[in-house]
Design a protein around this motif. Structure first.
Motif, PDB file in Angstrom:
ATOM      1  N   LYS A 108       0.829  -1.201   0.000  1.00  0.00           N
ATOM      2  CA  LYS A 108       0.000   0.000   0.000  1.00  0.00           C
ATOM      3  C   LYS A 108       0.867   1.255   0.000  1.00  0.00           C
ATOM      4  O   LYS A 108       0.581   2.216  -0.702  1.00  0.00           O
ATOM      5  CB  LYS A 108      -0.934  -0.005   1.206  1.00  0.00           C
ATOM      6  CG  LYS A 108      -1.921   1.126   1.202  1.00  0.00           C
ATOM      7  CD  LYS A 108      -2.891   1.021   2.352  1.00  0.00           C
ATOM      8  CE  LYS A 108      -3.889   2.153   2.294  1.00  0.00           C
ATOM      9  NZ  LYS A 108      -4.843   2.087   3.375  1.00  0.00           N
ATOM     10  N   GLN A 109       1.943   1.237   0.775  1.00  0.00           N
ATOM     11  CA  GLN A 109       2.842   2.379   0.833  1.00  0.00           C
ATOM     12  C   GLN A 109       3.623   2.553  -0.470  1.00  0.00           C
ATOM     13  O   GLN A 109       3.978   3.661  -0.834  1.00  0.00           O
ATOM     14  CB  GLN A 109       3.826   2.234   1.989  1.00  0.00           C
ATOM     15  CG  GLN A 109       3.187   2.362   3.340  1.00  0.00           C
ATOM     16  CD  GLN A 109       4.161   2.028   4.467  1.00  0.00           C
ATOM     17  OE1 GLN A 109       5.244   1.508   4.229  1.00  0.00           O
ATOM     18  NE2 GLN A 109       3.744   2.311   5.694  1.00  0.00           N
ATOM     19  N   ALA A 110       3.898   1.460  -1.167  1.00  0.00           N
ATOM     20  CA  ALA A 110       4.697   1.512  -2.385  1.00  0.00           C
ATOM     21  C   ALA A 110       3.872   1.852  -3.621  1.00  0.00           C
ATOM     22  O   ALA A 110       4.431   2.010  -4.700  1.00  0.00           O
ATOM     23  CB  ALA A 110       5.399   0.179  -2.600  1.00  0.00           C
ATOM     24  N   LYS A 111       2.571   1.966  -3.478  1.00  0.00           N
ATOM     25  CA  LYS A 111       1.716   2.245  -4.622  1.00  0.00           C
ATOM     26  C   LYS A 111       1.962   3.672  -5.112  1.00  0.00           C
ATOM     27  O   LYS A 111       1.849   4.620  -4.338  1.00  0.00           O
ATOM     28  CB  LYS A 111       0.246   2.073  -4.229  1.00  0.00           C
ATOM     29  CG  LYS A 111      -0.698   2.058  -5.394  1.00  0.00           C
ATOM     30  CD  LYS A 111      -2.086   1.684  -4.934  1.00  0.00           C
ATOM     31  CE  LYS A 111      -2.996   1.488  -6.105  1.00  0.00           C
ATOM     32  NZ  LYS A 111      -4.335   1.125  -5.671  1.00  0.00           N
ATOM     33  N   PRO A 112       2.329   3.853  -6.388  1.00  0.00           N
ATOM     34  CA  PRO A 112       2.615   5.192  -6.890  1.00  0.00           C
ATOM     35  C   PRO A 112       1.369   6.079  -6.889  1.00  0.00           C
ATOM     36  O   PRO A 112       0.241   5.597  -6.938  1.00  0.00           O
ATOM     37  CB  PRO A 112       3.105   4.960  -8.316  1.00  0.00           C
ATOM     38  CG  PRO A 112       3.153   3.508  -8.529  1.00  0.00           C
ATOM     39  CD  PRO A 112       2.506   2.832  -7.383  1.00  0.00           C
ATOM     40  N   ILE A 113       1.594   7.370  -6.888  1.00  0.00           N
ATOM     41  CA  ILE A 113       0.485   8.322  -6.802  1.00  0.00           C
ATOM     42  C   ILE A 113      -0.440   8.224  -8.012  1.00  0.00           C
ATOM     43  O   ILE A 113      -1.637   8.439  -7.908  1.00  0.00           O
ATOM     44  CB  ILE A 113       0.997   9.755  -6.625  1.00  0.00           C
ATOM     45  CG1 ILE A 113      -0.156  10.668  -6.261  1.00  0.00           C
ATOM     46  CG2 ILE A 113       1.713  10.249  -7.855  1.00  0.00           C
ATOM     47  CD1 ILE A 113       0.249  12.004  -5.738  1.00  0.00           C
ATOM     48  N   TYR A 114       0.109   7.874  -9.172  1.00  0.00           N
ATOM     49  CA  TYR A 114      -0.727   7.830 -10.372  1.00  0.00           C
ATOM     50  C   TYR A 114      -1.616   6.594 -10.430  1.00  0.00           C
ATOM     51  O   TYR A 114      -2.413   6.450 -11.351  1.00  0.00           O
ATOM     52  CB  TYR A 114       0.120   7.936 -11.644  1.00  0.00           C
ATOM     53  CG  TYR A 114       1.195   6.885 -11.780  1.00  0.00           C
ATOM     54  CD1 TYR A 114       0.924   5.663 -12.360  1.00  0.00           C
ATOM     55  CD2 TYR A 114       2.473   7.139 -11.338  1.00  0.00           C
ATOM     56  CE1 TYR A 114       1.894   4.706 -12.476  1.00  0.00           C
ATOM     57  CE2 TYR A 114       3.474   6.185 -11.466  1.00  0.00           C
ATOM     58  CZ  TYR A 114       3.174   4.975 -12.040  1.00  0.00           C
ATOM     59  OH  TYR A 114       4.152   4.031 -12.154  1.00  0.00           O
ATOM     60  N   LEU A 115      -1.518   5.713  -9.455  1.00  0.00           N
ATOM     61  CA  LEU A 115      -2.383   4.525  -9.411  1.00  0.00           C
ATOM     62  C   LEU A 115      -3.279   4.499  -8.179  1.00  0.00           C
ATOM     63  O   LEU A 115      -3.889   3.486  -7.874  1.00  0.00           O
ATOM     64  CB  LEU A 115      -1.532   3.246  -9.436  1.00  0.00           C
ATOM     65  CG  LEU A 115      -0.848   2.931 -10.745  1.00  0.00           C
ATOM     66  CD1 LEU A 115       0.019   1.697 -10.591  1.00  0.00           C
ATOM     67  CD2 LEU A 115      -1.856   2.731 -11.844  1.00  0.00           C
ATOM     68  N   GLN A 116      -3.380   5.600  -7.453  1.00  0.00           N
ATOM     69  CA  GLN A 116      -4.164   5.620  -6.233  1.00  0.00           C
ATOM     70  C   GLN A 116      -5.640   5.330  -6.482  1.00  0.00           C
ATOM     71  O   GLN A 116      -6.319   4.768  -5.634  1.00  0.00           O
ATOM     72  CB  GLN A 116      -4.015   6.977  -5.525  1.00  0.00           C
ATOM     73  CG  GLN A 116      -2.616   7.248  -5.021  1.00  0.00           C
ATOM     74  CD  GLN A 116      -2.169   6.253  -3.978  1.00  0.00           C
ATOM     75  OE1 GLN A 116      -2.918   5.828  -3.121  1.00  0.00           O
ATOM     76  NE2 GLN A 116      -0.905   5.888  -4.048  1.00  0.00           N
ATOM     77  N   SER A 117      -6.164   5.680  -7.637  1.00  0.00           N
ATOM     78  CA  SER A 117      -7.584   5.481  -7.895  1.00  0.00           C
ATOM     79  C   SER A 117      -7.911   4.080  -8.408  1.00  0.00           C
ATOM     80  O   SER A 117      -9.073   3.734  -8.547  1.00  0.00           O
ATOM     81  CB  SER A 117      -8.086   6.507  -8.907  1.00  0.00           C
ATOM     82  OG  SER A 117      -7.399   6.359 -10.115  1.00  0.00           O
ATOM     83  N   HIS A 118      -6.893   3.294  -8.699  1.00  0.00           N
ATOM     84  CA  HIS A 118      -7.135   1.940  -9.192  1.00  0.00           C
ATOM     85  C   HIS A 118      -7.165   0.949  -8.056  1.00  0.00           C
ATOM     86  O   HIS A 118      -6.438   1.062  -7.085  1.00  0.00           O
ATOM     87  CB  HIS A 118      -6.043   1.540 -10.195  1.00  0.00           C
ATOM     88  CG  HIS A 118      -6.221   2.193 -11.513  1.00  0.00           C
ATOM     89  ND1 HIS A 118      -7.036   1.694 -12.482  1.00  0.00           N
ATOM     90  CD2 HIS A 118      -5.713   3.334 -12.017  1.00  0.00           C
ATOM     91  CE1 HIS A 118      -7.024   2.480 -13.531  1.00  0.00           C
ATOM     92  NE2 HIS A 118      -6.219   3.496 -13.272  1.00  0.00           N
ATOM     93  N   ASP A 119      -8.038  -0.045  -8.179  1.00  0.00           N
ATOM     94  CA  ASP A 119      -8.178  -1.088  -7.162  1.00  0.00           C
ATOM     95  C   ASP A 119      -6.971  -2.009  -7.189  1.00  0.00           C
ATOM     96  O   ASP A 119      -6.254  -2.098  -8.177  1.00  0.00           O
ATOM     97  CB  ASP A 119      -9.439  -1.914  -7.394  1.00  0.00           C
ATOM     98  CG  ASP A 119     -10.688  -1.096  -7.242  1.00  0.00           C
ATOM     99  OD1 ASP A 119     -10.580   0.113  -6.954  1.00  0.00           O
ATOM    100  OD2 ASP A 119     -11.779  -1.651  -7.420  1.00  0.00           O
ATOM    101  N   GLU A 120      -6.785  -2.711  -6.090  1.00  0.00           N
ATOM    102  CA  GLU A 120      -5.735  -3.725  -6.030  1.00  0.00           C
ATOM    103  C   GLU A 120      -6.084  -4.865  -6.961  1.00  0.00           C
ATOM    104  O   GLU A 120      -7.232  -5.266  -7.088  1.00  0.00           O
ATOM    105  CB  GLU A 120      -5.616  -4.265  -4.599  1.00  0.00           C
ATOM    106  CG  GLU A 120      -4.995  -3.308  -3.640  1.00  0.00           C
ATOM    107  CD  GLU A 120      -3.508  -3.120  -3.863  1.00  0.00           C
ATOM    108  OE1 GLU A 120      -2.846  -4.091  -4.267  1.00  0.00           O
ATOM    109  OE2 GLU A 120      -3.043  -2.003  -3.649  1.00  0.00           O
ATOM    110  N   THR A 121      -5.068  -5.401  -7.620  1.00  0.00           N
ATOM    111  CA  THR A 121      -5.289  -6.542  -8.498  1.00  0.00           C
ATOM    112  C   THR A 121      -4.834  -7.811  -7.840  1.00  0.00           C
ATOM    113  O   THR A 121      -4.121  -7.824  -6.902  1.00  0.00           O
ATOM    114  CB  THR A 121      -4.523  -6.365  -9.828  1.00  0.00           C
ATOM    115  OG1 THR A 121      -3.155  -6.144  -9.528  1.00  0.00           O
ATOM    116  CG2 THR A 121      -5.099  -5.231 -10.620  1.00  0.00           C
TER     117      THR A 121
END
Length: 121
Positions: A108-121
């Motif tokens: 969760k912490q490593a998720k880039p800012i440009y993918l914040q709106s996408h669900d986890e796969t």
């Protein structure tokens, strides 16, 4: 939402649709260009409508930063689709216990800012 924030959001919205209107696919194929334009427009409509009711200034700021990042990445790479994160899903953790929770927190912490709106796969 303050007047300044509202004008920033509206300018981003119009910028996205201007980019979609002039978008050319890297392959040069008309069908690819049309599908990428539709994707840009649909993604923008979906995300802006999804975040329309936000009132928290920090959440709004985060969404604005995500939009700007996705625009810059899309223009730089000439690819409208979000770039993948190269972390294997739960690749380092066992399927139970504290290690699993730690791994989920790190992902969760490593998720880039440009993918914040996408669900986890």
């Amino acid at each position: 939402m303050t007047a300044c924030t509202r004008s920033t959001v509206l300018s981003l919205y119009t910028r996205v649709f201007r980019i979609a209107r002039t978008w050319q696919a890297q392959s040069g194929v008309k069908a690819d260009t049309d599908s990428e334009r539709k994707y840009i427009q649909q993604e923008a409509r979906t995300l802006f409508r999804q975040n329309q009711q936000l009132t928290d200034p920090e959440a709004i700021k985060s969404c604005i930063e995500e939009c700007e990042a996705r625009l810059e990445i899309g223009l730089h790479y000439r690819n409208p689709y979000p770039r993948a994160t190269y972390l294997p899903p739960l690749g380092l953790a066992t399927q139970k216990g504290r290690k699993l929770r730690v791994q989920q927190r790190l992902r969760k912490q490593a998720k880039p800012i440009y993918l914040q709106s996408h669900d986890e796969t």
